[in-house]
Design an enzyme around this catalytic site. Sequence first.
Site, PDB file in Angstrom:
ATOM      1  N   GLY A 267     -39.066  16.623  37.278  1.00 29.22           N
ATOM      2  CA  GLY A 267     -38.233  16.836  38.462  1.00 29.22           C
ATOM      3  C   GLY A 267     -38.366  15.616  39.346  1.00 29.22           C
TER       4      GLY A 267
ATOM      5  CB  CYS B 224     -42.793  14.238  34.161  1.00 26.24           C
ATOM      6  SG  CYS B 224     -42.630  12.829  35.272  1.00 26.24           S
ATOM      7  CE1 TYR B 225     -42.643  18.241  41.765  1.00 24.07           C
ATOM      8  CE2 TYR B 225     -42.058  20.138  40.412  1.00 24.07           C
ATOM      9  CZ  TYR B 225     -42.391  19.595  41.635  1.00 24.07           C
ATOM     10  OH  TYR B 225     -42.502  20.422  42.729  1.00 24.07           O
TER      11      TYR B 225
ATOM     12  CG  HIS C  87     -40.473  12.200  30.414  1.00 23.61           C
ATOM     13  ND1 HIS C  87     -39.880  13.341  30.907  1.00 23.61           N
ATOM     14  CD2 HIS C  87     -40.794  11.442  31.483  1.00 23.61           C
ATOM     15  CE1 HIS C  87     -39.837  13.272  32.225  1.00 23.61           C
ATOM     16  NE2 HIS C  87     -40.384  12.128  32.597  1.00 23.61           N
TER      17      HIS C  87
ATOM     18  CD  GLU D  55     -38.790  15.033  27.982  1.00 26.58           C
ATOM     19  OE1 GLU D  55     -39.976  15.061  27.605  1.00 26.58           O
ATOM     20  OE2 GLU D  55     -38.477  14.929  29.189  1.00 26.58           O
TER      21      GLU D  55
ATOM     22  CB  SER E 197      -8.067  23.483  22.454  1.00 22.96           C
ATOM     23  OG  SER E 197      -9.345  23.118  21.960  1.00 22.96           O
TER      24      SER E 197
ATOM     25  N   GLY F 160     -10.037  21.509  19.517  1.00 22.77           N
ATOM     26  CA  GLY F 160     -11.326  20.874  19.807  1.00 22.77           C
ATOM     27  C   GLY F 160     -12.428  21.525  18.973  1.00 22.77           C
TER      28      GLY F 160
ATOM     29  CG  ASP G 238     -17.027  23.385  22.022  1.00 24.70           C
ATOM     30  OD1 ASP G 238     -17.705  22.815  21.147  1.00 24.70           O
ATOM     31  OD2 ASP G 238     -17.033  23.050  23.214  1.00 24.70           O
TER      32      ASP G 238
ATOM     33  CE  LYS H 241     -18.691  19.363  21.506  1.00 21.55           C
ATOM     34  NZ  LYS H 241     -17.749  20.058  22.398  1.00 21.55           N
TER      35      LYS H 241
END
Length: 510
Positions: free
Chosen positions: A54, A81-82, A168, A170, A222, A224, A226, A366
């Site tokens: 954060g 981290c935070y 971090h 990640e 659409s 797209g 998704d 996604k």
Amino acid sequence: MEKILVLDFGGQYNQLIARRVRDQGIYAEIKPYNKITVDEIKAQGYSGIIFTGGPNSVYDPESPHYDPAILDAGIPILGICYGCQLIAYMAGGRVESADDSSEYGKIDVYARSNVLFTDVPSKSVCWMSHHDFIPHPPKGFTTIAITDKCPVAAFCDEERKIYAVQFHPEVTHTEYGKDILRNFLYRICGCKGDWQMDSFIDSAVAEIRGQVGDSRVVLGLSGGVDSSVAAALISKAIGKRLTCVFIDHGLMRKDEGDFVEQTFTQLFDMNFVRLNCQDRFLSKLKGVTEPETKRNIIGEEFYNAFFGYIRESEKSCCFAQGTIYPDRIESGKGDAAKIKTHHNLVNPPKDIKFEKIIEPLRDLFKDEVRAVGEKLGLPKELVWRQPFPGPGMGVRVIGEVTAERVRILQDADAILRDEMDRCGYAEKMSQFFAVLPGVKTVGVMGDERTYSELVAIRAVTTDDFMTADWAQIPYDILGRVSNRIINEVDKVNRVVYDITSKPPGTVEWE
Ligand code: XMP
């Protein structure tokens, strides 16, 4: 199903943390720190909790804090981290601020033998971004890593399974970040890894069948990623009881409407309805040049066309949407200021009562949606499609949208895509497209003076589309694209390349 809670304290990497956890085969969900209590966390049966980073210092009066009772909830915790500093603070330790202890970027971290660092060398590079530091581990905790500047880069209480790292894990810059997260998930939380896309498809199909019963479902397709994956999944569950309504507003890429129709009518068992609304959209856009007004008109027409069809043709059914997880995550730091209107989620009009709302992808990121799409047999070019704005070419034809200007842009864009595919450059970029800025310039073709349209090429590389770099496409490729557009597209005599990053530019021009 096993699940990990990512407790969000406003860090920029909160979604990345959840994605990394899921990459390891464990379902993760993100909750803002102020929207869930310790009792609710206990009741949910999480296998572990990760406190995100954060932007604050734990001593800021405004900084997000949490109920220290969480440390005694009996659930393994990893603070990042935070989140690491917050654990020190909650456990009665000190966090200090000193300029010469700040660390930003790649830093050597020296780890002690510990389950969190299983298979991690005693010295490795980690990504740090902190000003405050922890001088001593809080009472009951042991230091398990240090850096040249920081006496405590990681600490833990093995008995209570509480771990905290200042760096971090990640981000990819942390050499052994994946291993550290894996150790936390599998060795400390005891997860087995039951989040797999194959089993997701089986359980989603069963859930859709349960939700829909004997009823029918309509979905606005659409083209797209998704909505296409949602359509394929629902088709697998209920076949022809699914109706996909594809509204062709005429603002898609060249021949894309036909491609969508072919894909869904040939590969999937469903009821496919194509509404050709090109004229209707163009007449509403006549004379309109202001970008937000254009977006609103296109959004509104889409809505009217889709729900108009429902009113006429579908008396009683369920309504499906391709909502994905990032569409509905609430942030721990409030919403960012809105720059442009994006029309991704729809609330049906009041007079239309659907039996149920079906959102089979609501928990997926996604990349997971794409993995499901591939497993369901959707063509690669659809699954790996670049983002395409809902208003389509409507926001790439700058100024008034006319049939002729859309045609010019579609032709130029098709050439750009063709050249990028041929030279294998398409995959190196996150997004690229042509824009028609609405500028006419003087040129000479043969012996004649011309006064014709300018086409701009936009190409970007990015991880998340929040920021982006303009792509450094080799000159010879740009040269070929320019030659072909000028020679093959009627009414274009000049091509320029957009070298603006985001910020200050946005990816789209409108
Ligand atoms: P900007 O232009 O805001 O675009 O930097 C960031 C990303 O979002 C896409 N985009 C949209 N996507 N509906 C969408 O679904 C929209 O109205 C819309 N406008 C922009 C854009 O193509 C880029 O990938």
